[in-house]
Motif scaffolding. Sequence first.
Motif, PDB file in Angstrom:
ATOM      1  N   UNK A   1       4.711  10.934  -1.691  1.00 26.85           N
ATOM      2  CA  UNK A   1       4.504   9.535  -2.030  1.00 26.85           C
ATOM      3  C   UNK A   1       5.240   8.710  -0.995  1.00 26.85           C
ATOM      4  N   UNK A   2       4.489   7.915  -0.222  1.00 24.07           N
ATOM      5  CA  UNK A   2       5.101   7.105   0.819  1.00 24.07           C
ATOM      6  C   UNK A   2       4.584   5.676   0.716  1.00 24.07           C
ATOM      7  N   UNK A   3       5.488   4.732   0.757  1.00 24.65           N
ATOM      8  CA  UNK A   3       5.213   3.312   0.617  1.00 24.65           C
ATOM      9  C   UNK A   3       4.969   2.703   1.988  1.00 24.65           C
ATOM     10  N   UNK A   4       4.203   1.622   2.060  1.00 26.07           N
ATOM     11  CA  UNK A   4       3.804   0.977   3.314  1.00 26.07           C
ATOM     12  C   UNK A   4       3.145   1.982   4.248  1.00 26.07           C
ATOM     13  N   UNK A   5       2.277   2.763   3.673  1.00 25.26           N
ATOM     14  CA  UNK A   5       1.557   3.794   4.403  1.00 25.26           C
ATOM     15  C   UNK A   5       0.075   3.629   4.071  1.00 25.26           C
ATOM     16  N   UNK A   6      -0.782   3.702   5.080  1.00 27.88           N
ATOM     17  CA  UNK A   6      -2.202   3.424   4.895  1.00 27.88           C
ATOM     18  C   UNK A   6      -3.087   4.663   4.853  1.00 27.88           C
ATOM     19  N   UNK A   7      -2.612   5.775   5.391  1.00 26.43           N
ATOM     20  CA  UNK A   7      -3.441   6.973   5.428  1.00 26.43           C
ATOM     21  C   UNK A   7      -2.562   8.213   5.462  1.00 26.43           C
ATOM     22  N   UNK A   8      -3.198   9.354   5.270  1.00 32.34           N
ATOM     23  CA  UNK A   8      -2.474  10.620   5.300  1.00 32.34           C
ATOM     24  C   UNK A   8      -3.164  11.586   6.251  1.00 32.34           C
TER      25      UNK A   8
ATOM     26  N   UNK B   1       0.841  -1.186   0.000  1.00 35.42           N
ATOM     27  CA  UNK B   1       0.000   0.000   0.000  1.00 35.42           C
ATOM     28  C   UNK B   1       0.875   1.235   0.000  1.00 35.42           C
ATOM     29  N   UNK B   2       0.332   2.324  -0.507  1.00 37.92           N
ATOM     30  CA  UNK B   2       1.074   3.582  -0.561  1.00 37.92           C
ATOM     31  C   UNK B   2       0.091   4.731  -0.484  1.00 37.92           C
ATOM     32  N   UNK B   3       0.591   5.887  -0.094  1.00 37.04           N
ATOM     33  CA  UNK B   3      -0.192   7.116  -0.100  1.00 37.04           C
ATOM     34  C   UNK B   3       0.477   8.074  -1.074  1.00 37.04           C
ATOM     35  N   UNK B   4      -0.333   8.621  -1.968  1.00 41.91           N
ATOM     36  CA  UNK B   4       0.123   9.615  -2.935  1.00 41.91           C
ATOM     37  C   UNK B   4      -0.727  10.855  -2.755  1.00 41.91           C
ATOM     38  N   UNK B   5      -0.093  12.002  -2.539  1.00 38.46           N
ATOM     39  CA  UNK B   5      -0.800  13.281  -2.424  1.00 38.46           C
ATOM     40  C   UNK B   5      -0.380  14.153  -3.589  1.00 38.46           C
TER      41      UNK B   5
ATOM     42  N   UNK C   1       2.149  26.312   2.807  1.00 36.81           N
ATOM     43  CA  UNK C   1       2.760  25.411   3.780  1.00 36.81           C
ATOM     44  C   UNK C   1       1.776  24.319   4.191  1.00 36.81           C
ATOM     45  N   UNK C   2       2.230  23.069   4.073  1.00 33.10           N
ATOM     46  CA  UNK C   2       1.403  21.932   4.476  1.00 33.10           C
ATOM     47  C   UNK C   2       2.280  20.903   5.175  1.00 33.10           C
ATOM     48  N   UNK C   3       1.687  20.171   6.107  1.00 32.67           N
ATOM     49  CA  UNK C   3       2.359  19.069   6.777  1.00 32.67           C
ATOM     50  C   UNK C   3       1.575  17.806   6.448  1.00 32.67           C
ATOM     51  N   UNK C   4       2.259  16.832   5.839  1.00 35.94           N
ATOM     52  CA  UNK C   4       1.641  15.560   5.493  1.00 35.94           C
ATOM     53  C   UNK C   4       2.382  14.464   6.247  1.00 35.94           C
ATOM     54  N   UNK C   5       1.683  13.785   7.135  1.00 35.34           N
ATOM     55  CA  UNK C   5       2.274  12.711   7.955  1.00 35.34           C
ATOM     56  C   UNK C   5       3.591  13.129   8.596  1.00 35.34           C
ATOM     57  N   UNK C   6       3.629  14.358   9.096  1.00 36.00           N
ATOM     58  CA  UNK C   6       4.809  14.854   9.790  1.00 36.00           C
ATOM     59  C   UNK C   6       5.885  15.432   8.890  1.00 36.00           C
TER      60      UNK C   6
ATOM     61  N   UNK D   1       8.151  15.006  -1.348  1.00 32.14           N
ATOM     62  CA  UNK D   1       8.660  13.887  -0.569  1.00 32.14           C
ATOM     63  C   UNK D   1       8.363  12.628  -1.368  1.00 32.14           C
ATOM     64  N   UNK D   2       9.376  11.839  -1.603  1.00 32.21           N
ATOM     65  CA  UNK D   2       9.243  10.571  -2.318  1.00 32.21           C
ATOM     66  C   UNK D   2      10.069   9.547  -1.546  1.00 32.21           C
ATOM     67  N   UNK D   3       9.413   8.495  -1.051  1.00 26.45           N
ATOM     68  CA  UNK D   3      10.088   7.509  -0.213  1.00 26.45           C
ATOM     69  C   UNK D   3      11.310   6.914  -0.882  1.00 26.45           C
ATOM     70  N   UNK D   4      11.355   6.881  -2.210  1.00 24.60           N
ATOM     71  CA  UNK D   4      12.501   6.294  -2.911  1.00 24.60           C
ATOM     72  C   UNK D   4      13.744   7.156  -2.763  1.00 24.60           C
TER      73      UNK D   4
END
Length: 58
Positions: free
Chosen positions: A20-27, A3-7, A36-41, A52-55
């Motif tokens: 884009x974060x992998x092994x993430x279920x929600x945002x 699973x991944x989250x893409x904003x 300015x925005x904060x997404x999952x910290x 932000x791209x987990x890769x």
Amino acid sequence: MAVAVLCQLDDGQHVKNIYWNYHCYSAEIVWEDDDTVIINGVLFENVEKDIYDFRRDK
């Protein structure tokens, strides 16, 4: 199952992936102001430029 989250930002003409974060279920998304925005910290001080791209987070 993977699973991944893409904003994305969508200004009506362009769509840009900003988070884009992998092994993430929600945002959890908190807008501080129009830029300015904060997404999952993860802080984006300028959503037009910051991503932000987990890769890339090694």
